[in-house]
Design a protein around this motif. Structure first.
Motif, PDB file in Angstrom:
ATOM      1  N   ILE A 200      17.541  -3.680   7.346  1.00 49.29           N
ATOM      2  CA  ILE A 200      16.152  -3.964   8.104  1.00 49.29           C
ATOM      3  C   ILE A 200      15.209  -4.674   7.141  1.00 49.29           C
ATOM      4  O   ILE A 200      15.304  -3.002   6.348  1.00 49.29           O
ATOM      5  N   GLY A 201      14.957  -4.732   7.062  1.00 48.02           N
ATOM      6  CA  GLY A 201      13.257  -5.322   5.583  1.00 48.02           C
ATOM      7  C   GLY A 201      12.395  -4.435   6.313  1.00 48.02           C
ATOM      8  O   GLY A 201      12.174  -3.061   7.433  1.00 48.02           O
ATOM      9  N   ALA A 202      11.324  -4.009   5.030  1.00 45.93           N
ATOM     10  CA  ALA A 202      10.812  -2.570   4.501  1.00 45.93           C
ATOM     11  C   ALA A 202       9.473  -3.514   5.300  1.00 45.93           C
ATOM     12  O   ALA A 202       8.887  -4.740   4.330  1.00 45.93           O
ATOM     13  N   ASP A 203       7.775  -2.349   5.100  1.00 47.96           N
ATOM     14  CA  ASP A 203       6.927  -3.170   5.153  1.00 47.96           C
ATOM     15  C   ASP A 203       6.703  -3.480   3.716  1.00 47.96           C
ATOM     16  O   ASP A 203       6.853  -3.271   2.532  1.00 47.96           O
ATOM     17  N   GLU A 204       5.916  -5.179   2.811  1.00 45.87           N
ATOM     18  CA  GLU A 204       6.074  -6.114   2.094  1.00 45.87           C
ATOM     19  C   GLU A 204       4.373  -4.732   1.660  1.00 45.87           C
ATOM     20  O   GLU A 204       3.520  -5.988   2.535  1.00 45.87           O
ATOM     21  N   GLU A 205       4.146  -4.404   0.977  1.00 51.00           N
ATOM     22  CA  GLU A 205       2.561  -4.088   0.196  1.00 51.00           C
ATOM     23  C   GLU A 205       2.033  -5.255   0.042  1.00 51.00           C
ATOM     24  O   GLU A 205       1.005  -4.920  -0.449  1.00 51.00           O
ATOM     25  N   ALA A 206       2.405  -6.115  -0.961  1.00 52.70           N
ATOM     26  CA  ALA A 206       2.098  -7.273  -1.276  1.00 52.70           C
ATOM     27  C   ALA A 206       0.939  -7.835  -0.433  1.00 52.70           C
ATOM     28  O   ALA A 206      -0.124  -8.925  -0.720  1.00 52.70           O
ATOM     29  N   VAL A 210      -2.850  -9.276  -0.418  1.00 48.46           N
ATOM     30  CA  VAL A 210      -3.341 -10.969  -0.248  1.00 48.46           C
ATOM     31  C   VAL A 210      -4.402 -11.041   0.576  1.00 48.46           C
ATOM     32  O   VAL A 210      -5.704 -11.616   0.459  1.00 48.46           O
ATOM     33  N   ILE A 211      -4.359  -9.800   2.336  1.00 46.26           N
ATOM     34  CA  ILE A 211      -5.550  -9.922   3.114  1.00 46.26           C
ATOM     35  C   ILE A 211      -6.473  -9.534   2.437  1.00 46.26           C
ATOM     36  O   ILE A 211      -8.314  -9.778   2.418  1.00 46.26           O
ATOM     37  N   ASP A 212      -6.641  -8.437   1.328  1.00 48.62           N
ATOM     38  CA  ASP A 212      -7.744  -7.751   0.838  1.00 48.62           C
ATOM     39  C   ASP A 212      -8.467  -9.001  -0.091  1.00 48.62           C
ATOM     40  O   ASP A 212     -10.034  -9.764   0.082  1.00 48.62           O
ATOM     41  N   ARG A 213      -7.214 -10.029  -1.248  1.00 50.06           N
ATOM     42  CA  ARG A 213      -8.396 -10.978  -1.716  1.00 50.06           C
ATOM     43  C   ARG A 213      -9.133 -12.400  -0.821  1.00 50.06           C
ATOM     44  O   ARG A 213      -9.886 -12.646  -1.032  1.00 50.06           O
ATOM     45  N   GLU A 214      -8.453 -12.294   0.447  1.00 51.24           N
ATOM     46  CA  GLU A 214      -8.897 -13.287   0.976  1.00 51.24           C
ATOM     47  C   GLU A 214     -10.319 -13.263   1.434  1.00 51.24           C
ATOM     48  O   GLU A 214     -10.950 -14.095   1.471  1.00 51.24           O
ATOM     49  N   ALA A 215     -10.078 -11.491   2.132  1.00 51.93           N
ATOM     50  CA  ALA A 215     -11.167 -11.071   2.880  1.00 51.93           C
ATOM     51  C   ALA A 215     -12.585 -10.437   1.286  1.00 51.93           C
ATOM     52  O   ALA A 215     -13.455 -11.230   2.368  1.00 51.93           O
ATOM     53  N   ALA A 216     -12.287 -11.063  -0.085  1.00 57.42           N
ATOM     54  CA  ALA A 216     -13.353 -10.487  -0.438  1.00 57.42           C
ATOM     55  C   ALA A 216     -13.978 -12.390  -0.997  1.00 57.42           C
ATOM     56  O   ALA A 216     -15.025 -12.324  -2.168  1.00 57.42           O
ATOM     57  N   LYS A 217     -13.115 -13.543  -1.043  1.00 55.02           N
ATOM     58  CA  LYS A 217     -13.512 -15.050  -1.413  1.00 55.02           C
ATOM     59  C   LYS A 217     -15.087 -14.759  -1.217  1.00 55.02           C
ATOM     60  O   LYS A 217     -15.807 -15.350  -2.163  1.00 55.02           O
ATOM     61  N   GLU A 218     -15.055 -15.519  -0.093  1.00 51.14           N
ATOM     62  CA  GLU A 218     -16.206 -15.188   0.144  1.00 51.14           C
ATOM     63  C   GLU A 218     -17.678 -14.854  -0.237  1.00 51.14           C
ATOM     64  O   GLU A 218     -18.790 -15.255  -1.013  1.00 51.14           O
ATOM     65  N   GLY A 219     -17.425 -13.044  -0.899  1.00 49.53           N
ATOM     66  CA  GLY A 219     -18.282 -12.086  -1.420  1.00 49.53           C
ATOM     67  C   GLY A 219     -18.736 -12.263  -2.177  1.00 49.53           C
ATOM     68  O   GLY A 219     -19.164 -12.868  -3.126  1.00 49.53           O
ATOM     69  N   LEU A 220     -17.394 -12.924  -3.548  1.00 48.37           N
ATOM     70  CA  LEU A 220     -17.358 -13.305  -4.628  1.00 48.37           C
ATOM     71  C   LEU A 220     -17.953 -14.500  -4.840  1.00 48.37           C
ATOM     72  O   LEU A 220     -18.260 -14.418  -5.868  1.00 48.37           O
ATOM     73  N   ARG A 221     -17.920 -15.249  -4.459  1.00 48.82           N
ATOM     74  CA  ARG A 221     -18.312 -16.614  -4.336  1.00 48.82           C
ATOM     75  C   ARG A 221     -19.664 -16.074  -4.246  1.00 48.82           C
ATOM     76  O   ARG A 221     -20.931 -17.745  -5.333  1.00 48.82           O
ATOM     77  N   ARG A 222     -20.708 -15.588  -3.443  1.00 47.47           N
ATOM     78  CA  ARG A 222     -22.223 -15.558  -3.024  1.00 47.47           C
ATOM     79  C   ARG A 222     -22.229 -14.270  -4.510  1.00 47.47           C
ATOM     80  O   ARG A 222     -23.784 -14.883  -4.245  1.00 47.47           O
ATOM     81  N   LEU A 223     -22.026 -14.021  -5.412  1.00 45.20           N
ATOM     82  CA  LEU A 223     -22.450 -13.449  -6.774  1.00 45.20           C
ATOM     83  C   LEU A 223     -23.121 -14.433  -7.186  1.00 45.20           C
ATOM     84  O   LEU A 223     -22.093 -15.997  -7.543  1.00 45.20           O
ATOM     85  N   PRO A 224     -23.883 -13.586  -8.076  1.00 51.81           N
ATOM     86  CA  PRO A 224     -24.546 -14.604  -9.616  1.00 51.81           C
ATOM     87  C   PRO A 224     -23.421 -14.513 -10.211  1.00 51.81           C
ATOM     88  O   PRO A 224     -22.830 -14.305 -10.550  1.00 51.81           O
ATOM     89  N   GLU A 225     -23.422 -15.452 -11.506  1.00 51.79           N
ATOM     90  CA  GLU A 225     -22.228 -16.243 -12.086  1.00 51.79           C
ATOM     91  C   GLU A 225     -21.943 -15.192 -13.128  1.00 51.79           C
ATOM     92  O   GLU A 225     -21.149 -15.080 -13.885  1.00 51.79           O
ATOM     93  N   ARG A 226     -23.776 -14.771 -13.869  1.00 49.09           N
ATOM     94  CA  ARG A 226     -23.149 -13.581 -14.464  1.00 49.09           C
ATOM     95  C   ARG A 226     -21.986 -12.106 -14.120  1.00 49.09           C
ATOM     96  O   ARG A 226     -21.227 -11.773 -14.234  1.00 49.09           O
TER      97      ARG A 226
END
Length: 287
Positions: A200-206, A210-226
């Motif tokens: 029986i497989g186990a939960d994959e923490e990775a 992936v979910i966290d990175r996808e959720a943070a993408k838009e917010g990171l794009r809106r930050l100033p370059e510095r």
């Protein structure tokens, strides 16, 4: 209503009766009791007569229950189910339509079979599939008997039972659903201790990452370059705050404040976006 066998029997005399070529001593003469029961309204007197009839016929109910022993249910439980069927038979019996035994036997047997059908499945199977299982089981048994023990194909079973091959396959799968296998059951005959639980497989923490990175993408794009540059240096290049400060020509304290402020902003936007979409999720880790 559960019925118990009286210690000294019933006051209703028993008389042997031939049923199916066999003599049974558990078929009492209760014609007068049923005649009295039919004419009585609900009340204590009717209850007393009904209990007396139930005690008189209980040995027959127990005999029927014993036919179903060794099928995964205790004999005591089967007797209680048979007693329930007996009470139903007494309540529904009409004396003018034949002998009570002729009505009670199929009623009690049906109650026991219904108990197995509805209560004894380890996995819950729809009623339609249960019916398919019974048809497939009977057809396969008949084919095995006529073919000298060889296992029939799904097409042969389908033709015999008047079903499609898909229905036969569903019935065959249901045949394996009546009982389950323990997770500790060994899947190999060797001494390695390999069990069903090991497959029986186990939960994959990775996946959470992936979910966290996808959720943070838009917010990171809106930050100033510095600010994006500082976060990249800190979390992707694993640079210290003091090194980042030296490279950008600002103080380490300022770098620390920028990182904290940007992380809080990105996290808040990710959680807000998840709330708007009706999801319980978002960035659980600070980027």
């Amino acid at each position: 209503m559960l019925v118990e066998t009286p210690a000294h029997g019933s006051d209703i005399p028993a008389r042997p009766r031939v049923s199916g070529g066999r003599v049974h001593d558990d078929a009492p003469d209760t014609a007068s009791g049923f005649a009295r029961l039919t004419g009585l309204p609900d009340g204590p007197e009717r209850e007393a007569i009904r209990d007396e009839l139930a005690r008189a016929w209980l040995p027959m109910a127990h005999r029927i229950a014993s036919r179903f022993r060794n099928r995964g249910e205790s004999l005591e439980d089967l007797r209680q189910v048979a007693a329930l069927g007996l009470v139903k038979a007494i309540d529904r019996y009409e004396p003018g339509r034949g002998a009570f035994e002729s009505y009670a036997v199929p009623t009690i047997t049906g109650e026991i079979k219904r108990h197995f059908r509805d209560r004894m499945w380890a996995l819950r199977v729809p009623r339609r599939v249960q019916d398919l299982r019974n048809k497939v089981r009977v057809a396969r048994r008949e084919l095995i008997e006529t073919a000298g023990g060889s296992t029939p194909s799904a097409a042969e079973i389908a033709e015999r039972a008047g079903l499609t091959e898909d229905e036969v396959n569903a019935g065959l799968e249901a045949l394996e659903s009546f009982s389950t296998l323990s997770l500790d059951a060994e899947m190999s005959s060797s001494d390695d201790g390999f069990s069903l639980a090991d497959t029986i497989g186990a939960d994959e923490e990775a996946y959470d990452v992936v979910i966290d990175r996808e959720a943070a993408k838009e917010g990171l794009r809106r930050l100033p370059e510095r600010e994006r540059t500082i976060l990249y240096m800190r979390f992707f290049e694993d640079m210290t705050q003091s090194r980042i400060a030296d490279q950008l020509g600002i103080s380490q304290m300022h770098v620390s404040r920028l990182i904290s402020r940007c992380c809080a902003r990105v996290r808040a936007e990710a959680l807000d976006q998840a709330a708007r979409h009706g999801r319980d999720g978002g960035a659980r880790r600070t980027p």
